[in-house]
Design a protein around this motif. Structure first.
Motif, mmCIF file in Angstrom:
data_model
loop_
_atom_site.group_PDB
_atom_site.id
_atom_site.type_symbol
_atom_site.label_atom_id
_atom_site.label_comp_id
_atom_site.label_asym_id
_atom_site.label_seq_id
_atom_site.Cartn_x
_atom_site.Cartn_y
_atom_site.Cartn_z
ATOM 1 N N GLY A 1 -6.324 17.207 3.251
ATOM 2 C CA GLY A 1 -6.545 16.198 2.236
ATOM 3 C C GLY A 1 -7.539 15.184 2.728
ATOM 4 O O GLY A 1 -7.832 15.123 3.928
ATOM 5 N N PRO A 2 -8.069 14.392 1.820
ATOM 6 C CA PRO A 2 -9.109 13.417 2.183
ATOM 7 C C PRO A 2 -8.620 12.444 3.252
ATOM 8 O O PRO A 2 -7.433 12.351 3.513
ATOM 9 N N ASN A 3 -9.559 11.738 3.816
ATOM 10 C CA ASN A 3 -9.197 10.730 4.805
ATOM 11 C C ASN A 3 -8.316 9.672 4.163
ATOM 12 O O ASN A 3 -8.596 9.173 3.085
ATOM 13 N N GLY A 4 -7.247 9.361 4.869
ATOM 14 C CA GLY A 4 -6.351 8.341 4.349
ATOM 15 C C GLY A 4 -5.395 8.867 3.303
ATOM 16 O O GLY A 4 -4.705 8.098 2.637
ATOM 17 N N ALA A 5 -5.303 10.193 3.168
ATOM 18 C CA ALA A 5 -4.414 10.754 2.160
ATOM 19 C C ALA A 5 -2.950 10.617 2.571
ATOM 20 O O ALA A 5 -2.053 10.691 1.729
ATOM 21 N N TYR B 1 -4.325 10.796 -1.924
ATOM 22 C CA TYR B 1 -3.664 9.518 -2.190
ATOM 23 C C TYR B 1 -2.152 9.651 -2.107
ATOM 24 O O TYR B 1 -1.416 9.159 -2.965
ATOM 25 N N THR C 1 -1.348 11.998 8.590
ATOM 26 C CA THR C 1 -0.786 11.518 9.849
ATOM 27 C C THR C 1 0.503 10.747 9.575
ATOM 28 O O THR C 1 1.466 10.833 10.335
ATOM 29 N N THR C 2 0.492 10.018 8.485
ATOM 30 C CA THR C 2 1.706 9.291 8.122
ATOM 31 C C THR C 2 2.867 10.260 7.924
ATOM 32 O O THR C 2 3.988 10.002 8.359
ATOM 33 N N ALA D 1 -11.879 16.559 -4.875
ATOM 34 C CA ALA D 1 -11.370 15.445 -4.076
ATOM 35 C C ALA D 1 -11.672 15.602 -2.591
ATOM 36 O O ALA D 1 -11.705 14.630 -1.859
ATOM 37 N N TYR D 2 -11.873 16.832 -2.171
ATOM 38 C CA TYR D 2 -11.839 17.014 -0.732
ATOM 39 C C TYR D 2 -12.953 17.884 -0.179
ATOM 40 O O TYR D 2 -13.696 17.489 0.717
ATOM 41 N N SER E 1 -6.477 4.998 8.742
ATOM 42 C CA SER E 1 -6.328 6.386 9.182
ATOM 43 C C SER E 1 -7.529 6.746 10.047
ATOM 44 O O SER E 1 -8.539 6.043 10.061
ATOM 45 N N LEU F 1 0.827 -1.203 0.000
ATOM 46 C CA LEU F 1 0.000 0.000 0.000
ATOM 47 C C LEU F 1 0.867 1.260 0.000
ATOM 48 O O LEU F 1 1.748 1.405 0.836
ATOM 49 N N GLU G 1 -10.776 7.051 8.160
ATOM 50 C CA GLU G 1 -11.213 5.738 7.666
ATOM 51 C C GLU G 1 -11.848 4.929 8.797
ATOM 52 O O GLU G 1 -12.866 4.255 8.603
#
Ligand SMILES: Nc1ncnc2c1ncn2[C@@H]1O[C@H](COP(=O)(O)OP(=O)(O)OP(=O)(O)O)[C@@H](O)[C@H]1O
Ligand SMILES: Nc1ncnc2c1ncn2[C@@H]1O[C@H](COP(=O)(O)OP(=O)(O)OP(=O)(O)O)[C@@H](O)[C@H]1O
Ligand SMILES: [Mg+2]
Ligand SMILES: [Mg+2]
Lengths: 280, 261, 348, 238, 360
Positions: B41-45, B231, B48-49, B252-253, D140, B21, D143
Motif C-alpha cells: 500500500g502507499p506510503n503512510g497507509a 489510508y 508498519t502500524t 492508488a499505488y 511513516s 489521525l 513519508e
C-alpha cells in the motif's frame, strides 16, 4: 513559592538546553549558578557598582564561562559517549567549586540591594520588593529564551543540531558554533538564576549543588528539552516542597519533591510533557 | 496455491488512531499457516502500524489480533515474541557496537535460555548450550552471506548489509511466523533475487511469512496472496495476478510504470 | 593470558599487607577497596545494561545501616503502639542481612527501571537515594538521625569449633575486603559472560530490537539491579564495620560521584575498569595531600580526571587494551565511527 | 567538450581503521545526471559523504566549479552550491514537517521565495502537506523519505546528490520522484544519483560509474552499462 | 626538633569556612607559644590536615597524623560526625585529642578516655541558660534547628531543661544544612502561640532566618544558641532584621574587659586583626586558639611529648582560656571517662546594629 518557582524554572530551562537538547549531563550547572551569584557579589559589594548593572554583567560572565567550558572541555570530546562527557563535567565541577572556595573563601557573602526592606503589602499577601523583582526578571528571561528557541532560525538550528548533527551540518548549520552558543546560553541562564537568588539568600561555594540536583529533577519532570515543561516543572517542584514543608514535616521538605518526581515518572515514564515517539 | 490450510493469524476489525489521525480503520484479513502474504500500500497507509499492533508495540484502538488461537490483546511484545511471532524493522535495527557474530548470539536468546544459576556456576548444561548457540550463529551468518563481516561491529556495516543482519536476527529468534518490514529496501536487483530464494527456503521450513515491501517485482514473484491497504483501509485482496490488474490498486499505488514489473 | 594476568594481579594485591607496613596507606587501601566494590556493582548496571544509577550510594548506605542496626540492636515505636525491639546479633548476620535487604531494595528500584530509562532512570535513582537519606536523617528513633550510629562492632567470623575470630587489625580487614571484592568480581564476570550478560548488552544497545528477539527487559534489568544492589549492600556493610560510625552523610551525593568516577574513568563495561579507576581515584587524594593546599588538591583531582578522559576517552582499561591490541597486530572488532549518535538512538 | 563542474581525483577515504574508498576519480559535467551504482558496502554512500564533507578524505582532490573543496566542512560545501540528501532519511525527528523543510533553506534568505518553494514541494508530495505539523519522527518510513527529498530540494543547489532516494517509497511515488529528478536536471541542476534500483538509474542518467570495493571499475553512458554483461549479472538481476 | 600537634579540620567542603577559622586561631596560639620559646625547650609544629568535611576522610586523616606524622596528640575535628569517626582511631592508637567545637553529647558519654572537650555540649549550654530563663520570663518556646546532631541535640537538651522550668515547648522545626529558604518553617512558627523561638544553626542560615522572619513579619523573640553565630557577620548581612535578636555565645571578643581573661582576649583579638582576618570569625577561631593552648599546657605538664603522658596530664591542667578556666571533669562510663571542661555562656543582644551584653 512563586519566586522559588520562577528561579527553579530559570535553572530548569538553562539545563534543559544543555541536558535535554545537547545531551550533556552538565554537572557544572550548579557551579555556574554559584558563579553568577559571586559575580553579583563582586560587582555590587567589591566594585561598588549598581545592582541593576550587575545582573547583565553576571549573565555575560556566565555566557563567557560557559563558552569557555564548551570550547576547552566539550569540543575535544565531541562524539564521545554521554557518560564520558558527564565525567568531564564532574571533573570540572569539582575543580571549579574548589576554585570558588579558593578565590572567595568559605564564608558566606551577602549582597546589598537597592530595594526597601519593608514588604509590599497587597491585601493578605506581603511580598518583598526584591522577590518581586526577581520574579519579574526571571519571567522575562524565560520568555526571551522561549522565543529564541521556538521562534528563531537560530533556535531551530539548535534543535536540529542536537537531533542529528551530521544532517544539520548538511543543511548548512555551523554546528560548532551552535554547540558553543547553546552551552553558553544555558550557562548564562544558570548564572542569571544565581545572580537573582544570590541577593535573596546568601552566597557560598556549595550553594549550587542542591540547585543543580533540583534543576535536573525539573528538566526530567517537564520532559527532556521541553522549555514549557521545564517552567511548569519548576513551579510544580516549588509547590510540592512548600506543601511538603507546611503539611508534612520540614525534615521531609525535600523528600516531597523527590517523591513527586518518582510518582510522576511511575505514571508518566517520560515526564509530564513527553514528545511523540514511534516504533518500527 | 489456495488450498485450504489452517489459519495462523487473524486480524479482526483492527483500528488505530494517533490523536485525531486515523492510521488504520477496520482492517480484517487472515494469514494461513505456511503462507507468504504481502501487505502493500502507499506510503503512510498503515502497514508498519499494523506490524506494531501484531507484535504488541501498539495497542489497537479497536479490534483484535489472534495468533494460533491466542488473542494477542494485552500481551507485551516479549510475550508475543515468545509465541513465535518475530519481526524485522523498517529502519535498520542492529546491536551496533557488537560484532555481527555477537549480534546473532544475542538474537539467539530464546534458544539459549538456561537457568541463571547454571551459567553462574558454569554447569555443563550451560556450556553445551553455549556451543550450540555458537554453531547456530555461524550457520545463520553463512546463510545471509555475511561471513566476511562476521567480526566487524554491526554498526560499521553499510546500509544494505545491516538490513541482512536484521533479517538474520529475526530468524535467530526461531519464529513460527516472520513479519518482514521492507527487507529488500536498499538491495539491488541481484541481491533481491538472492533474498527471494532465502524467503522461499524459510517458508519451506514451515515458517509463515507476512511481508511488507514496495519492490513490486519481488512481491509479485514471492507472494501467495497480497493484501492492499490505502489510508488504513483494505482496498483489495487476492493473488498477485489479480492485484497487478486491479485498477484501484494501480491508481492508488502501483502507478502506470508498474506495467513493467 | 587473561587468566594469568588476573592471577598475578590478585597475588600482588594479596601480598600488599606483607610488605606495606604503613597503617595509613593500608587504611586508605581498605576504604578504597570498599568503594571499589561499590564501583564494581555500579559498573554492572552502568557498563553492562547502560543504566546510570546516580543514587547507587543508597544501596551502599542501606547495607551500612542494616548491618549496623543488626549488630547494635534497636527499639522503635511503630504506628498503633507497637514496638519493634531487636537485640544485637553478630555482625556477620548483619553482613548477610545487608546483602539481602539491599538486594530487595534493588528489586524495587529495578521494577521502577522497567518503566523508565536513560535520564529518567538517573533521576529516579537520585530521588530514591535522597528519600532514603532523608529517612535516615529524620527517623531518629531508628537511625539516631544525624546523631549517628556509633560503636559499631568489627566483623567477627564464626569458626566452627574455635569460637569466633574478630577482624580487628588493618590486615584482617584488608583481606576481608579483598575476599569480598574477589567474590564480587567473579560473580560479575560470570554473569556478564553468560547468556544472561548478552541479553543485558542487547538491551543496552537497542532495546526495541532486544524485545523483539525475545529478551525479557524487566527480568533482565531487575536481576541486574538486584545483584548490583546486593553487592553494593555488602560494600556498605564492610564500610560500617570498618569505620564503625555511620550517619546520614554516607548517602552524600559525592560518594555516588566517587563511584561513578571510578567506573567511567577506569572504563565502564570492562571488568577491570572499576578496579583500575578505583585504585587511581581512591589513592589520588593520598598522593595529593602532602604536595598542595586543600583547595588545590580538589582542583588537581578534577584536573586529573579530565586529563585521563582527554587521553583515554573510553576509560583507561578499554582504551589501553585497544591500543595494546593494535600494537600486537591483533585485529579487534571494527568499531563503527559514529556519524551521528543521535540517529543511532532513534528506534523508528 | 565542456569542463566538469565536479572533479574528484584519486580520493581515498575511510572510517577509523577501515578504508572504504581506495582512490576514485569521478567527473560530473554541468547539467548532467550522473549515476553511481554498486553492491552493498561498495562505498557509494561514502563517496557522497566525502564530497559533502561529512567524512574528510585522506588523499585526493575535489573541485567544484573550479574551487577546491577538499576537506571543506559541510556548511561550506553547501554554501558553494552542493546539496546532499543523505541515506536513511535522517529527518529531524522532534521537529515538524514544516520545520524540517525550513531547515533545508537554512542558508537562504528571503522568506517569500522560501515559502513558494515549500508550497511547490507540498504540491509534489501532497502527503507532506497533510502532515505539516506532525513531528517528523512519527511519519511513516516513506513519508520521511519524501520529506528528506523535499528538504534537500529546499536549498536550491547547483549540484544535488541523492543517496537512494527511492528507498521505501511506493512505486507510484518512486515514479514521481524520478520524474522530479529528471525535471531538476532538465532545469539545469546537476545531479549525482546513488540508486539500488540500478536499472532505473542507468536508464535515466547521462553517465554512470560502477563502484566495487571502493574502486571505480567501469564507467560510461547509461545504456552502455545496461548492455554490459557483468552489470547485467551482478546488478540488474538478469 | 619540634613537638608536633595534629590538627584535623574541615578546610574544604561544607564546613570549610568554620574549619579555616579554627585553624587560623590555632596558628595564632602556636606562634604565640613559639615566640615565648616553645614548650619543653622545643618549638611546637602544627600538622594541619583537611578532613574535607567527610567522616571517612576525618578517620583517614587521624590515621595519617598518628601513624605517619607521629603526632602525640590531636585537635579536631569540628563537626560531631567527623569527631565520632575519628574516635575509634584514638582508641586504636591510644592517642588523646582535644575536641574544640563538636557538641554531640555522645562524644563524651560513650566511654572514650582519649577525648578532652573544651566546647560545651548542648546539655551544658542548656544548663548555663537555665540560670537566665527566669529573667527572660519565657512561657512557651518553639525551636527551629539545623537537622544535624548539633541542632537536634540542642532541641532535645533545651526542651528538657525548659520543661523542668515549667516552660511549655511548642513546635520543633528543622532545616537541612545548606537549605536557603526557611519561610515554610517560619510561617508555621509565626502561627503558633509561643512568644520565643530558639534557633540553632550556623551563621549563614541565621542571617537568612532573620531576613525571612522580618519579611514574614514574625515578631517573636529570637534566641540563638550554639556559639557559631558570628554576630558581626549577621549585622553586616542581615542589617536591621537582626535587631532585637539574642544570642547565647561562649566568647565575647567585643567586650574583652568582661571576659574572664581580658588580657588574653585583647591579645588574641588584636593578633587576629593584625593578620587581616575578618573580625566576625573571632567567635569561632578562639576555640582553635584555646584548643592549642590546652594541648600545649598538657604537654608541658606531661614533661614529654608522648600520648600516654599527655593524656594523663590533661586531667591535671588548668588553662586560662579566653572563656574561663579550662579544667577537665570526668564524663561518661566509669573507668573510661572522657574529659569535659565547663566554659562560660553569655547572652548578648543586637540593638541598632550593635552588640550589647544582656545584663539581667
Ligand atoms: N506515533 C505516531 N504518531 C502520529 N502519527 C503516526 C504515528 N505512527 C504512525 N503515524 C502515522 O500513521 C500513518 C501510518 O504509518 P505507517 O508507518 O504504518 O505507514 P506505512 O504503511 O508503514 O508506510 P511506509 O510504506 O511509508 O512505511 C502515517 O501517516 C504516519 O504518519
Ligand atoms: N560509520 C562507519 N563506521 C565504520 N565503517 C563504515 C561506516 N560506514 C560505512 N562503513 C564501511 O565502509 C564501507 C562502505 O560503506 P558505504 O556505506 O559507503 O557503502 P554503500 O555502497 O553505500 O552500501 P549500501 O548500498 O549498502 O548503502 C563498508 O565496508 C562499510 O562497512
Ligand atoms: Mg512502514
Ligand atoms: Mg549506502
Amino acid at each position: 513559592m512563586l519566586v522559588l518557582g520562577g528561579t527553579y524554572a530559570l535553572l530548569g530551562i538553562g539545563l534543559t538546553l544543555i541536558f535535554g537538547i545537547m545531551n550533556v549531563v552538565n554537572f557544572t550547572h550548579g557551579v555556574l549558578y554559584t558563579f553568577g551569584a559571586y559575580v553579583m557579589f563582586m560587582v555590587v559589594q567589591q566594585l561598588g557598582l549598581n545592582f541593576f548593572l550587575a545582573l547583565p554583567v553576571a549573565v555575560l560572565a556566565g555566557w563567557l564561562l560557559g563558552a569557555a567550558i564548551e570550547l576547552t572541555l566539550l569540543r575535544p570530546l565531541r562524539g564521545s559517549d554521554i557518560d564520558t562527557t558527564m565525567l568531564v563535567m564532574i571533573g570540572a565541577w569539582i575543580a571549579m567549586q574548589s576554585g570558588t572556595l579558593w578565590i572567595w573563601g568559605g564564608v558566606a557573602k551577602a549582597v546589598a540591594t537597592p530595594f526597601p526592606e519593608a514588604p509590599l503589602v497587597l491585601g493578605p499577601v506581603s511580598v518583598s520588593w526584591l522577590r518581586l523583582f526577581v520574579l519579574i526578571a526571571a519571567a522575562l528571561l524565560i520568555l526571551v529564551t522561549y522565543l529564541l528557541i521556538n521562534r528563531t532560525s537560530l533556535g531551530r538550528a539548535m534543535r536540529a543540531t542536537f537531533q542529528d548533527h551530521d544532517t544539520a551540518s548538511l543543511m548548512g548549520v555551523n554546528v560548532d558554533m551552535i554547540y558553543t552558543s547553546t552551552f553558553a546560553i544555558g550557562s548564562s541562564l544558570a548564572a542569571a538564576a544565581g545572580a537573582l537568588l544570590g541577593p535573596v539568600y546568601v552566597i557560598f561555594p556549595q550553594m549550587g549543588d542542591l540547585a543543580a540536583v533540583k534543576a535536573f529533577a525539573i528538566v526530567i519532570l517537564g520532559g527532556l528539552g521541553n522549555i514549557t515543561g521545564a517552567v511548569i516543572g519548576g513551579f510544580i517542584l516549588a509547590l510540592a516542597e512548600e506543601l511538603g514543608a507546611g503539611y508534612v514535616s520540614s525534615g521531609y521538605r525535600d523528600a516531597m519533591g523527590f517523591l513527586i518526581i518518582i510518582a510522576v515518572l511511575i505514571f508518566r515514564p517520560t515526564g509530564l510533557f513527553a514528545r511523540a515517539e514511534r516504533v518500527g | 496455491m489456495m488450498t485450504a490450510r489452517s489459519v495462523a493469524m487473524t486480524i479482526d476489525k483492527v483500528a488505530v488512531r494517533f490523536g485525531g489521525l486515523v492510521a488504520i480503520s477496520d482492517m480484517s484479513f487472515t494469514v494461513g499457516e505456511g503462507e507468504i502474504v504481502s501487505l502493500i500500500g502507499p506510503n503512510g497507509a498503515g502497514k508498519t502500524t499494523a506490524f506494531n499492533v501484531m507484535t504488541g508495540f501498539l495497542t489497537p484502538s479497536a479490534g483484535r489480533v489472534t495468533y494460533r488461537n491466542t488473542a494477542l490483546a494485552g500481551l507485551k511484545p516479549l510475550e508475543i515474541a515468545d509465541l513465535g511471532l518475530v519481526r524485522t524493522f523498517q529502519r535498520t535495527s542492529v546491536f551496533p557496537n557488537d560484532t555481527v557474530y555477537d549480534n546473532l548470539l544475542i538474537g539467539l536468546h530464546r534458544q539459549g535460555r538456561v537457568r541463571l544459576i547454571d551459567s553462574l556456576l558454569g554447569l555443563p548444561g550451560a556450556r553445551a548450550s553455549e556451543r550450540m548457540l555458537r554453531q547456530r550463529a555461524s550457520e545463520l551468518i553463512e546463510w545471509v552471506g555475511l561471513e566476511r563481516r562476521a567480526h566487524d561491529a554491526a554498526g560499521s556495516l553499510s546500509y544494505g548489509e545491516q538490513r541482512l543482519v536484521g533479517v538474520a536476527l529475526a530468524l535467530a529468534a526461531e519464529p513460527s511466523m516472520l513479519l518482514l518490514d521492507e527487507p529488500v529496501s536498499g538491495m539491488n536487483a541481484s541481491e533481491t533475487h538472492r533474498f527471494v530464494e532465502l524467503i522461499r527456503s524459510i517458508r519451506d521450513r514451515g515458517i509463515t511469512i507476512l511481508l511488507v515491501e514496495h519492490d513490486m517485482p519481488m512481491v509479485m514473484t514471492v507472494s501467495d496472496r497480497i493484501v492492499v491497504l490505502n489510508y488504513g483501509r483494505i482496498i483489495a485482496e487476492g493473488t498477485p495476478d489479480v492485484i497487478r490488474n486491479d485498477p484501484a490498486v494501480i491508481e492508488a499505488y502501483l502507478g502506470h510504470g508498474a506495467a513493467r514489473a | 593470558m587473561r587468566a594469568i594476568s588476573t592471577i598475578v594481579a590478585v597475588a600482588a594485591l594479596a601480598s600488599v599487607p606483607l610488605w606495606l607496613r604503613d597503617p595509613y596507606l593500608l587504611n586508605a587501601l581498605i576504604t578504597t577497596g570498599i568503594f571499589i566494590i561499590g564501583a564494581m556493582s555500579l559498573n554492572l548496571l552502568l557498563g553492562f545494561t547502560g543504566q546510570l544509577s546516580l543514587g547507587h550510594i543508597a544501596f551502599f548506605g542501606i547495607g551500612a545501616y542494616v548491618s549496623a542496626l543488626t549488630s547494635l540492636g534497636f527499639d522503635v515505636g511503630l504506628p498503633g503502639d507497637f514496638r519493634l525491639v531487636h537485640t544485637p546479633w553478630p555482625p556477620i548476620a548483619g553482613f548477610v542481612l545487608a546483602v539481602v535487604v539491599a538486594g530487595l531494595c534493588g528489586y524495587f528500584v529495578g521494577l521502577l527501571s522497567f518503566r523508565v530509562r536513560g535520564a529518567y532512570f538517573v533521576i529516579v535513582t537520585i530521588s530514591f537515594a535522597e528519600v532514603v537519606r532523608l529517612v535516615a536523617l529524620n527517623w531518629v528513633e531508628l537511625t539516631q538521625g544525624p546523631l549517628a550510629l556509633t560503636s559499631i562492632p568489627s566483623i567477627a567470623l564464626p569458626l566452627p569449633g574455635f569460637g569466633e575470630f574478630t577482624l580487628r587489625t588493618k590486615m584482617h580487614n584488608y583481606y576481608l575486603v579483598l575476599v569480598v571484592a574477589l567474590i564480587a568480581y567473579l560473580l560479575i564476570a560470570r554473569l556478564v559472560h553468560s547468556h544472561f550478560g548478552r541479553a543485558m548488552r542487547g538491551l543496552m544497545e537497542n532495546e526495541t530490537l532486544a524485545i523483539s528477539v525475545g529478551i525479557d527487559v524487566t527480568r533482565t534489568l531487575t536481576i541486574a539491579a538486584v545483584i548490583s544492589a546486593a553487592i553494593a549492600g555488602a560494600a556498605g556493610s564492610l564500610y560500617a564495620h570498618y569505620i564503625r560510625i555511620i550517619d546520614p552523610e554516607v548517602f552524600a551525593f559525592i560518594n555516588t560521584v566517587t563511584m561513578v568516577i571510578m567506573v567511567i574513568s577506569g572504563g565502564k563495561g570492562s571488568l577491570a575498569g572499576p578496579v583500575v579507576g578505583g585504585l587511581i581515584f581512591g589513592l589520588l587524594p593520598v598522593v595529593l595531600r602532602p604536595v598542595m593546599a586543600p583547595e588545590a588538591q580538589w582542583i588537581a583531582y578534577g584536573g586529573v580526571l579530565i586529563a585521563i578522559l582527554f587521553l583515554l576517552p573510553r576509560g583507561i582499561v578499554p582504551s589501553l587494551t585497544q591500543r595494546l591490541g593494535r600494537r600486537l597486530g591483533r585485529t579487534s572488532a571494527r568499531a563503527p565511527v559514529a556519524l551521528t549518535e543521535t540517529a543511532a538512538k532513534e528506534p523508528a | 567538450m565542456e569542463l566538469p563542474v565536479l572533479e574528484i581525483r584519486d580520493m581515498v577515504c575511510g572510517y577509523g581503521g577501515v578504508t572504504a574508498l581506495r582512490g576514485i576519480s569521478i567527473d560530473v559535467k554541468a547539467g548532467q545526471l550522473v549515476a553511481l551504482i554498486g553492491a552493498n558496502g561498495a562505498g557509494k554512500s561514502t563517496t557522497l559523504r566525502a564530497i559533502s564533507g561529512l567524512v574528510p578524505p585522506r588523499e585526493g582532490q575535489m573541485r567544484f566549479e573550479g574551487i577546491d573543496i577538499t576537506g571543506a566542512r559541510p556548511p561550506r560545501v553547501l554554501a558553494s552550491g552542493i546539496a546532499h540528501c543523505p541515506e536513511g532519511r535522517r529527518v529531524f525527528p522532534h521537529m515538524s514537517v514544516e520545520e524540517n523543510l525550513d531547515m533545508g533553506a537554512y542558508l537562504r534568505r528571503g522568506s517569500g521565495e522560501i515559502a513558494a518553494d515549500r508550497d511547490r514541494i507540498y504540491a509534489e508530495f501532497p502527503r507532506l502537506a497533510e502532515r505539516r505539523r506532525q513531528a517528523a519522527g512519527t511519519l511513516s518510513g516513506g513519508e520521511q523519505q519524501m520529506l528528506a527529498i523535499g528538504r534537500a530540494l529546499m536549498s536550491r543547489p547547483r549540484l544535488i546528490m541523492f543517496d537512494e532516494p527511492s528507498l521505501g517509497l511506493a512505486p507510484n511515488i518512486v515514479e514521481r520522484t524520478f520524474a522530479i529528478i529528471r525535471g531538476i536536471r532538465d532545469a539545469g541542476t546537476t545531479v549525482l544519483l546513488v540508486e539500488q534500483n540500478a536499472f532505473a538509474a542507468l536508464e535515466m542518467c547521462d553517465y554512470a560509474y560502477l563502484l566495487e570495493s571502493g574502486r571505480i571499475v567501469l564507467s560510461g553512458a547509461g545504456a552502455e552499462l545496461i548492455a554490459n554483461e557483468h552489470v547485467r549479472k551482478a546488478y540488474l538481476g538478469g | 626538633q619540634t613537638i608536633k600537634i595534629g590538627v584535623n579540620e574541615p578546610l574544604t567542603g561544607a564546613f570549610a569556612a568554620s574549619g579555616t577559622y579554627v585553624v587560623n586561631g590555632a596558628k595564632i596560639a602556636a606562634d604565640e607559644i613559639n615566640a615565648k620559646g616553645g614548650i619543653l625547650g622545643k618549638k611546637i609544629e602544627l600538622v594541619i590536615e583537611d578532613n574535607k568535611s567527610n567522616p571517612t576522610e576525618a578517620a583517614a586523616v587521624a590515621e595519617k597524623l598518628i601513624t605517619s606524622d607521629k603526632v602525640p596528640v590531636l585537635m579536631g575535628a569540628w563537626g560531631s560526625s567527623l569527631t565520632l569517626a575519628v574516635m575509634p582511631k584514638l582508641m586504636e592508637y591510644e592517642t588523646p585529642m582535644v575536641v574544640e567545637t563538636s557538641s554531640s553529647g555522645k562524644i563524651t558519654t560513650t566511654g572514650n578516655p582519649f577525648i578532652f572537650r573544651i566546647s560545651p555540649p548542648s546539655a551544658i549550654e542548656a544548663a548555663a541558660f537555665k540560670g537566665i530563663v527566669d529573667k527572660l520570663a519565657l512561657k512557651k518556646v518553639d525551636f527551629l534547628v539545623i537537622n544535624n546532631d548539633w541542632g537536634r541535640g540542642t532541641a532535645e537538651d533545651f526542651s528538657k531543661m525548659m520543661k523542668e522550668k515549667g516552660i511549655a515547648v511548642g513546635l520543633v522545626e528543622t532545616m537541612d544544612q545548606g537549605a536557603q529558604d526557611m519561610s515554610a518553617q517560619l510561617s508555621k512558627i509565626k502561627g503558633s502561640d509561643s512568644e520565643t523561638v530558639i534557633v540553632t544553626t550556623a551563621v549563614d542560615q541565621l542571617t537568612l532566618i532573620f531576613k525571612q522572619a522580618a519579611a514574614l513579619g514574625l515578631k517573636k523573640r529570637i534566641i540563638t544558641t550554639g556559639g557559631s553565630q558570628n554576630p558581626d557577620q549577621i549585622i553586616a548581612q542581615a542589617g536591621a532584621a537582626a535587631n532585637g535578636t539574642m544570642h547565647l555565645t561562649t566568647f565575647l571578643p567585643w567586650f574583652p574587659e568582661k571576659t574572664p581573661n581580658p588580657e588574653a582576649t585583647n591579645y588574641f583579638v588584636s593578633e587576629w586583626k593584625k593578620r587581616g582576618f575578618d573580625f566576625a570569625g573571632c567567635t569561632e577561631s578562639f576555640r582553635g586558639y584555646d584548643g592549642i593552648r590546652t594541648v600545649a599546657a598538657a604537654i608541658e605538664k606531661a614533661g614529654k611529648a608522648e600520648p600516654a603522658a599527655i593524656k594523663a596530664a590533661f586531667w591535671d591542667i588548668k588553662v586560662k582560656g579566653l572563656n574561663g578556666d579550662i579544667v577537665f571533669r570526668k564524663s561518661g562510663p566509669e573507668g573510661k571517662e572522657s574529659g569535659q571542661s565547663q566554659p562560660n555562656v553569655y547572652l548578648i543582644e543586637i540593638n541598632d546594629g550593635k552588640i550589647e551584653m544582656k545584663t539581667l
